[in-house]
Structure formats: C-alpha cells, structure tokens
Design an enzyme around this catalytic site. Sequence first.
Site, PDB file in Angstrom:
ATOM      1  N   LYS A   1     -17.541 -29.716 -70.163  1.00 44.61           N
ATOM      2  CA  LYS A   1     -17.628 -31.011 -70.891  1.00 44.61           C
ATOM      3  C   LYS A   1     -17.288 -32.356 -69.881  1.00 44.61           C
ATOM      4  CE  LYS A   1     -16.053 -33.582 -73.680  1.00 44.61           C
ATOM      5  NZ  LYS A   1     -16.453 -35.088 -73.551  1.00 44.61           N
TER       6      LYS A   1
ATOM      7  N   GLU B   1       1.605 -45.383 -69.017  1.00 45.25           N
ATOM      8  CA  GLU B   1       0.378 -45.217 -68.052  1.00 45.25           C
ATOM      9  C   GLU B   1      -0.482 -46.405 -68.389  1.00 45.25           C
ATOM     10  OE1 GLU B   1      -2.188 -41.848 -68.170  1.00 45.25           O
ATOM     11  OE2 GLU B   1      -2.167 -41.452 -66.112  1.00 45.25           O
TER      12      GLU B   1
HETATM   13  P1  NAD Z   1      -9.089 -38.667 -72.669  1.00 46.70           P
HETATM   14  O1  NAD Z   1      -7.845 -37.646 -73.040  1.00 46.70           O
HETATM   15  O2  NAD Z   1      -9.596 -39.716 -73.776  1.00 46.70           O
HETATM   16  O3  NAD Z   1     -10.291 -37.521 -72.692  1.00 46.70           O
HETATM   17  C1  NAD Z   1     -10.323 -36.567 -71.738  1.00 46.70           C
HETATM   18  C2  NAD Z   1     -11.699 -35.668 -72.000  1.00 46.70           C
HETATM   19  O4  NAD Z   1     -11.192 -35.062 -73.294  1.00 46.70           O
HETATM   20  C3  NAD Z   1     -12.736 -36.190 -72.372  1.00 46.70           C
HETATM   21  O5  NAD Z   1     -14.041 -35.427 -71.885  1.00 46.70           O
HETATM   22  C4  NAD Z   1     -12.912 -36.444 -73.896  1.00 46.70           C
HETATM   23  O6  NAD Z   1     -14.218 -36.560 -74.484  1.00 46.70           O
HETATM   24  C5  NAD Z   1     -12.387 -35.185 -74.338  1.00 46.70           C
HETATM   25  N1  NAD Z   1     -11.565 -35.161 -75.634  1.00 46.70           N
HETATM   26  C6  NAD Z   1     -11.456 -36.388 -76.275  1.00 46.70           C
HETATM   27  N2  NAD Z   1     -10.663 -36.083 -77.627  1.00 46.70           N
HETATM   28  C7  NAD Z   1     -10.818 -34.651 -77.703  1.00 46.70           C
HETATM   29  C8  NAD Z   1     -10.702 -33.699 -78.605  1.00 46.70           C
HETATM   30  N3  NAD Z   1     -10.052 -33.853 -79.603  1.00 46.70           N
HETATM   31  N4  NAD Z   1     -10.648 -32.340 -78.524  1.00 46.70           N
HETATM   32  C9  NAD Z   1     -11.155 -31.930 -77.041  1.00 46.70           C
HETATM   33  N5  NAD Z   1     -11.648 -32.934 -76.130  1.00 46.70           N
HETATM   34  C10 NAD Z   1     -11.386 -34.067 -76.467  1.00 46.70           C
HETATM   35  O7  NAD Z   1      -8.796 -39.022 -71.456  1.00 46.70           O
HETATM   36  P2  NAD Z   1      -9.560 -39.986 -70.526  1.00 46.70           P
HETATM   37  O8  NAD Z   1      -9.529 -41.277 -70.883  1.00 46.70           O
HETATM   38  O9  NAD Z   1     -10.974 -39.651 -69.999  1.00 46.70           O
HETATM   39  O10 NAD Z   1      -8.700 -39.808 -68.911  1.00 46.70           O
HETATM   40  C11 NAD Z   1      -7.742 -40.426 -68.662  1.00 46.70           C
HETATM   41  C12 NAD Z   1      -6.398 -39.758 -68.750  1.00 46.70           C
HETATM   42  O11 NAD Z   1      -6.664 -38.598 -67.871  1.00 46.70           O
HETATM   43  C13 NAD Z   1      -5.405 -40.287 -68.100  1.00 46.70           C
HETATM   44  O12 NAD Z   1      -4.032 -40.208 -68.997  1.00 46.70           O
HETATM   45  C14 NAD Z   1      -4.968 -39.584 -66.968  1.00 46.70           C
HETATM   46  O13 NAD Z   1      -3.748 -39.694 -66.177  1.00 46.70           O
HETATM   47  C15 NAD Z   1      -5.628 -38.271 -67.087  1.00 46.70           C
HETATM   48  N6  NAD Z   1      -5.935 -37.632 -65.853  1.00 46.70           N
HETATM   49  C16 NAD Z   1      -5.074 -36.639 -65.607  1.00 46.70           C
HETATM   50  C17 NAD Z   1      -5.062 -35.872 -64.403  1.00 46.70           C
HETATM   51  C18 NAD Z   1      -4.287 -34.925 -63.720  1.00 46.70           C
HETATM   52  O14 NAD Z   1      -4.997 -33.930 -62.889  1.00 46.70           O
HETATM   53  N7  NAD Z   1      -3.128 -34.703 -64.325  1.00 46.70           N
HETATM   54  C19 NAD Z   1      -6.339 -36.410 -63.465  1.00 46.70           C
HETATM   55  C20 NAD Z   1      -7.317 -37.368 -64.168  1.00 46.70           C
HETATM   56  C21 NAD Z   1      -6.889 -37.823 -65.160  1.00 46.70           C
END
Ligand code: NAD
Length: 452
Positions: free
Chosen positions: A153, A355
């Site tokens: 997804k 962050e």
């Molecule tokens: P997010 O948590 O908003 O969303 C991530 C994914 O989760 C998306 O596909 C979203 O649709 C999905 N999602 C949202 N709510 C959900 C739920 N209730 N149940 C299941 N899935 C759900 O994050 P974002 O804004 O897309 O990404 C940024 C974040 O990702 C930052 O905090 C960043 O640090 C983190 N990140 C971490 C790494 C790592 O390897 N540690 C790498 C890249 C990004």
Amino acid sequence: MSYTVINPATEEAMETVEHVDLEGVDAAVALATKAQKEWARLNPADRAAALRRFADAVDGDVETLAQLEVRNSGHPIGQARWEAEHVRNVLEYYAATPERMFGKQIPVAGGIDMTFQEPLGVVGVITPWNFPMTIAAWGFAPALAAGNAVLLKPAEWTPLSSIRLGQLALESGLPEGLFQVLPGKGSIVGERFVTHESIRKVVFTGSTEVGKKIMAGCAHQVKRVTLELGGKSANIVFADADLEKAAATAPYAVFENAGQDCCARSRILVERKAYDRFLELLEPAVKGVKVGDPTLESTEMGPLVSKGHFDSVSSFIDSDAPVAFRGSAPEGDGFWFAPTVLTPTSRKHRSMTEEIFGPVVSVVPFDDEADALELTNSTEYGLSGSIWTRDVGRAIRIARGVESGNLSVNSHSSVRYNTPFGGFKQSGLGRELGPDAHLAFTETKNVFIPAD
Ligand code: NAD
C-alpha cells in the site's frame, strides 16, 4: 473513491488514481494467499530466477520510474535515477536468498535435529510518501525471496512509482497475485492489513504516531510487525574534526530530498570552541545548495511534497529559534522552501526535539563528550547520525554511546542495501536490508528425527 495526484513542483494535477476499498483488499488477500502457496512450492532456483527477471524489468525501466518520481514526488532527477537503480539492486541482492535459506543442524542426543526457515504467508507492506519505491523494495524484495506473497500500500500522495513496479512484476512473469499494489487510504487499506487474519505480517514505514497504532492493532493477532518510524538524528562535530569538510557536507546530510528523510541530520551539535567557525563555514555551503526544477540534472533539492506539509514545516520557524541564514528557492507555483538554519535559544525548543521533515536544521553548541552524548540521546528517536572527529578513540566511544541504529564517522553514509538498517527507541522495531533481512519474513521451525 479516487485521488488526484499533484506535481509538487508545479501544483499541476498529474492523474487520478483509483483507490482500493475494503472488498478490494479482501479479494487481493484471497488471490495472494493462493499465489503464495504455489510460490513457496517452487524450487528455490526457479524463485531466484523469477526475482532476477523482476530485477531486469526494473533495470530496463529505470528512466520511466525515475521520471515518475520526479513528477509525483519532486525528487531531483539524479536522485530519482539512484532510487530506481537501488530498487533493482535490492531485488538482485535478495534474488540470491531462495538458494541460501539455510537452516541449522544442531547436535542433540538420539537423532538429528534441524531447523527450517518457513515463509509467513501474505505480508502487507505500508509505505510513506518520502521515498516511495526504495522503501517499498526493502519490504517486498526480501519478503518475496523468503517465499511470501506481498501486498503493497503506497502513500496517497505518491503512489505512481509503486503502481509501475506492480506492473513490472507482472510483465517480468511473477505469478499473478503474488505481488499486488493496492493504492488507497491508510484508514481503509492500511488498517485492513492489520485486521485481516490471513495477512501474517505488517511492514510499516511512516510516522511514529501511526506506527504505534499499527503495533497495538497487530497485537490482537500477535501479528508480526516491522516498524521504520521517525528520526531526529544528530550530526556531532568535534573541534578536532576537519571542519571545512564537516561544514561543506552538512547541508547534504539534512537537505537531501528537501529534508523529507527519516535519516536527516536535523540537529548539528558543535563543540563550543568550534561553534562560531563552523557556522561561518556552513553559511556558504547552505547558500550553495542548488534548489529548483527537479527535472534539471544540476538540481540538488526539489520542493516539499504538498501544501499541507509546507505548512507543517513552516510552523517550526518562530522567535525562539532565530534564523541564522537561509539558502534560496524558486518563487511562484510549487511547494518551495529554502534551506534554513536555526540557532535555537533552548535545547528544548521543538526544532530540537520534533521531527520537522523539511529543509530546516538547528545548530547548537556542546561542551564535551559527555554533554554531546546526553544531548544526542535526549530525544525519543534513534535512527541515524554522524560523528566528526580526527580522534579514532573518541569516534569509537561516541559511536558506541549514541542510541541509534545507523551511524557514520567523518561521512554521512546513506542507506546501503547490503547493510542492516533500522532504529533504536521510537524510531522503529526490527531491521531491514542487509544479509539477514529475509529472516524477518520467516518462522524458524525445528524438526527432530530419531536415529533408531
Ligand atoms: P504516515 O504515518 O502518515 O503514513 C505512512 C503510511 O501509513 C501511508 O501509506 C499512510 O496511508 C498509512 N497509514 C496512515 N494511517 C494508517 C492507519 N491508521 N493504518 C494503517 N496505515 C495507515 O507517514 P508519512 O507522513 O507518509 O511519512 C513520513 C514519516 O515516515 C516520517 O515520520 C518519517 O520519519 C517516516 N519514515 C521513516 C523511515 C524509516 O526507515 N525509519 C523512512 C521513511 C520515512
């Protein structure tokens, strides 16, 4: 339900993507469950060959994938090509896995004891918008290699390169249903990955907030979970370091991908006696970052991903964290944010603890090694970091003292497919990449056979 994808450099609508609903997810799980059983039964050499063909298909499509990421995510073209090639490399690396899924033969009394690494079944991979295709590959490549089916997804804002990878998998001959890309909302598709009993593991990369919810949801079924979450990494510069090199490279350790990088070194901690000199050297380096049209080969930093995210990054600029200096960015359409250096008056300012996920870095002084470690470790995160010093002993002491999963000395190493990656504390759970990643997609089975 559908979503119109925007080009963040121009704000123009690119295309409308149909979102999968709950019934769609359940149908995909049924297909994947069937495909997985056949995939796991294939002989290992055939599974390896299928993954190599998938890698070849990605290799032949690098330019298309890269151009999609430029337009959908605003990534500079040079970076986007690296990302597409990285997906190919990850697939090639894990294509060696099916023929190397070794168990152990353990000496016991009365017979032979051996272990097998069995696939889990269907794995759900949920990715964020910042590095759509690379992060997807860190999940799907080792999972497929270990004999699982994968449902991916992608994030709502940036699904296009993932959709293309799904097409390439089919075109390369991977069995239908084995790797499916399901664009949709987190609250629908993502949550169904958590609740569906036939999905045996969730690999989630995204915010710590959502990661915690996923972990709690998976607990109901004792579902396996890997979490890659947020970061607030430190770039620690001691006075004995090559200050010129440390300052020249520091902008690229935080402003790459416009700071939308979980590994961004968004806190620069400088030994007090070198603080003023470091800032003097940092200013021209920040002003030299080439921000602009991501389609140009010379561009080093593109726009932020969306208007909503632009507003969130802007909120970190306030009078308690004065702007020391800024680079430049285009004006007009697009979510442009110039590289920005803050000198917060307090170590507790939110620019030091939260962050930001944008091109904003805070620079603060520290007194000695103990102070550097305390400051570095004073966040809930622990993903990445850099250490600059000419003293080898100090480099080792600090590297061992920092509570973080990925560190580099006198450099800012990016992610490598052949080394493990993941976070301490609230930056995550489990490790991706490296020689052992496929093990996270298996169960260890122990079998005893008596010798009588
Ligand atoms: P997010 O948590 O908003 O969303 C991530 C994914 O989760 C998306 O596909 C979203 O649709 C999905 N999602 C949202 N709510 C959900 C739920 N209730 N149940 C299941 N899935 C759900 O994050 P974002 O804004 O897309 O990404 C940024 C974040 O990702 C930052 O905090 C960043 O640090 C983190 N990140 C971490 C790494 C790592 O390897 N540690 C790498 C890249 C990004």
